[in-house]
Each structure stands twice: as C-alpha cells, then as structure tokens.
Design a protein around this motif. Structure first.
Motif, PDB file in Angstrom:
ATOM      1  N   MET A   1       0.751  -1.163  -0.019  1.00  0.00           N
ATOM      2  CA  MET A   1       0.101  -0.093   0.087  1.00  0.00           C
ATOM      3  C   MET A   1       0.894   1.310  -0.003  1.00  0.00           C
ATOM      4  SD  MET A   1      -3.054   0.773  -0.251  1.00  0.00           S
ATOM      5  CE  MET A   1      -4.307   1.694   0.320  1.00  0.00           C
ATOM      6  N   VAL A   2       1.987   1.156   0.711  1.00  0.00           N
ATOM      7  CA  VAL A   2       2.908   2.374   0.787  1.00  0.00           C
ATOM      8  C   VAL A   2       3.455   2.602  -0.643  1.00  0.00           C
ATOM      9  CG1 VAL A   2       5.117   3.209   1.588  1.00  0.00           C
ATOM     10  CG2 VAL A   2       3.636   1.842   2.901  1.00  0.00           C
ATOM     11  N   ARG A   3       3.765   1.687  -1.333  1.00  0.00           N
ATOM     12  CA  ARG A   3       4.128   1.977  -2.821  1.00  0.00           C
ATOM     13  C   ARG A   3       3.009   2.606  -3.763  1.00  0.00           C
ATOM     14  NH1 ARG A   3       7.661  -3.546  -3.254  1.00  0.00           N
ATOM     15  NH2 ARG A   3       9.479  -2.445  -2.434  1.00  0.00           N
ATOM     16  N   ALA A   7       3.241   6.281  -5.352  1.00  0.00           N
ATOM     17  CA  ALA A   7       3.175   6.412  -6.668  1.00  0.00           C
ATOM     18  C   ALA A   7       1.921   7.459  -7.062  1.00  0.00           C
ATOM     19  CB  ALA A   7       2.494   5.233  -7.266  1.00  0.00           C
ATOM     20  N   PHE A   8       0.994   7.718  -6.420  1.00  0.00           N
ATOM     21  CA  PHE A   8       0.081   8.756  -6.569  1.00  0.00           C
ATOM     22  C   PHE A   8       0.370   9.996  -6.118  1.00  0.00           C
ATOM     23  CE2 PHE A   8      -2.811   4.986  -6.839  1.00  0.00           C
ATOM     24  CZ  PHE A   8      -3.402   5.202  -8.110  1.00  0.00           C
ATOM     25  N   TYR A   9       1.431  10.341  -5.185  1.00  0.00           N
ATOM     26  CA  TYR A   9       1.892  11.533  -5.096  1.00  0.00           C
ATOM     27  C   TYR A   9       2.760  11.855  -6.089  1.00  0.00           C
ATOM     28  CZ  TYR A   9       0.503  11.780  -0.214  1.00  0.00           C
ATOM     29  OH  TYR A   9      -0.266  11.666   1.124  1.00  0.00           O
ATOM     30  N   VAL A  19       6.879   7.064 -10.713  1.00  0.00           N
ATOM     31  CA  VAL A  19       5.512   6.205 -10.948  1.00  0.00           C
ATOM     32  C   VAL A  19       5.671   4.907 -11.509  1.00  0.00           C
ATOM     33  CG1 VAL A  19       3.037   5.895 -11.953  1.00  0.00           C
ATOM     34  CG2 VAL A  19       3.830   8.146 -11.166  1.00  0.00           C
ATOM     35  N   ILE A  20       6.145   4.795 -12.605  1.00  0.00           N
ATOM     36  CA  ILE A  20       6.471   3.646 -13.290  1.00  0.00           C
ATOM     37  C   ILE A  20       7.544   2.452 -12.384  1.00  0.00           C
ATOM     38  CG2 ILE A  20       7.727   2.575 -15.462  1.00  0.00           C
ATOM     39  CD1 ILE A  20       6.868   5.362 -16.687  1.00  0.00           C
ATOM     40  N   ARG A  21       8.465   3.219 -11.874  1.00  0.00           N
ATOM     41  CA  ARG A  21       9.375   2.332 -10.959  1.00  0.00           C
ATOM     42  C   ARG A  21       8.441   1.803  -9.837  1.00  0.00           C
ATOM     43  NH1 ARG A  21      12.742   6.569 -11.829  1.00  0.00           N
ATOM     44  NH2 ARG A  21      12.448   7.405  -9.814  1.00  0.00           N
ATOM     45  N   LYS A  51      -7.095  14.292 -16.290  1.00  0.00           N
ATOM     46  CA  LYS A  51      -5.951  13.825 -15.623  1.00  0.00           C
ATOM     47  C   LYS A  51      -5.762  12.366 -16.037  1.00  0.00           C
ATOM     48  CE  LYS A  51      -5.830  17.056 -12.404  1.00  0.00           C
ATOM     49  NZ  LYS A  51      -4.731  17.839 -12.370  1.00  0.00           N
ATOM     50  N   LEU A  52      -5.039  12.495 -17.343  1.00  0.00           N
ATOM     51  CA  LEU A  52      -4.805  11.032 -18.051  1.00  0.00           C
ATOM     52  C   LEU A  52      -3.986  10.058 -17.269  1.00  0.00           C
ATOM     53  CD1 LEU A  52      -4.591  12.344 -21.838  1.00  0.00           C
ATOM     54  CD2 LEU A  52      -6.347  11.058 -20.606  1.00  0.00           C
ATOM     55  N   GLY A  53      -3.356  10.660 -16.339  1.00  0.00           N
ATOM     56  CA  GLY A  53      -2.336   9.771 -15.701  1.00  0.00           C
ATOM     57  C   GLY A  53      -3.171   8.751 -14.656  1.00  0.00           C
ATOM     58  N   LEU A  54      -4.251   9.119 -14.282  1.00  0.00           N
ATOM     59  CA  LEU A  54      -5.347   8.362 -13.570  1.00  0.00           C
ATOM     60  C   LEU A  54      -5.853   7.331 -14.524  1.00  0.00           C
ATOM     61  CD1 LEU A  54      -7.329  11.067 -11.515  1.00  0.00           C
ATOM     62  CD2 LEU A  54      -5.778   9.356 -10.655  1.00  0.00           C
TER      63      LEU A  54
END
Length: 103
Positions: A1-3, A7-9, A19-21, A51-54
C-alpha cells in the motif's frame, strides 16, 4: 500500500518515471481490495477527464490485479488520448511496452 500511495503522490508531481518504477515494484495487492482500488481510480478519472495519468494508473493496475480485459482496453484509450501530449511521453512509452508484453 505504501508504494501505491507514493506512486500517487508522484502522479500529482508529474514524476512519471517515479510512478513507473513504483508500479513495477508492486508485486501483489492481496492485502488490499484491488478491484475496489481500481474502480476508485477509474471513477476519479471519470470525474477529472483532464487527468490522463489516472487512466494510465487504472489501466496498468487493472491488467495486473483487477479486470485484465478492461485494463487493456482502457490502456489503449490512454495511448490514444495522450498521444501528442509531451507531458505523458514516459507513460505512453510504458503503456506501449505493457501492451507489447501482454500480447
């Protein structure tokens, strides 16, 4: 959950390589309700269409932990919508790699 949280931050900071990593380090989501998380992200994307990242997040997590077929379709949609937008180039390249690897 931490990762996932980190990633969302990074999404909001537009640190897409980070994010990818982090997404690649998520091995399982057994402790979490993965379908609920994927649906939440998709709902947030629908509310904020710019927000295409979502959409990328939903799609890649769905392929690995949720609804594979829906994730694949939405990842193709992400590529189509983000094409030509240089801010998403890293995510577009990663999306293309994901689709190549699952085909």
């Amino acid at each position: 959950m931490v990762r996932l949280n980190k990633a969302f931050y990074r999404f909001f900071d537009r640190n897409y390589s980070g994010v990818i990593r982090l997404f690649k380090k998520i091995e399982d989501m057994e402790d979490m309700r993965s379908l609920d998380i994927c649906e939440f992200i998709e709902d947030e994307y629908e509310k904020k269409l710019n927000k295409l990242g979502l959409l990328f997040a939903f799609s890649s997590l769905s392929i690995n932990f949720g609804d594979y077929d829906r994730g694949k379709i939405r990842l193709q949609e992400f590529i189509s919508k983000a094409q030509g937008d240089n801010q998403y180039i890293e995510l577009i390249n990663e999306a293309k790699k994901i689709l190549t690897n699952i085909s």
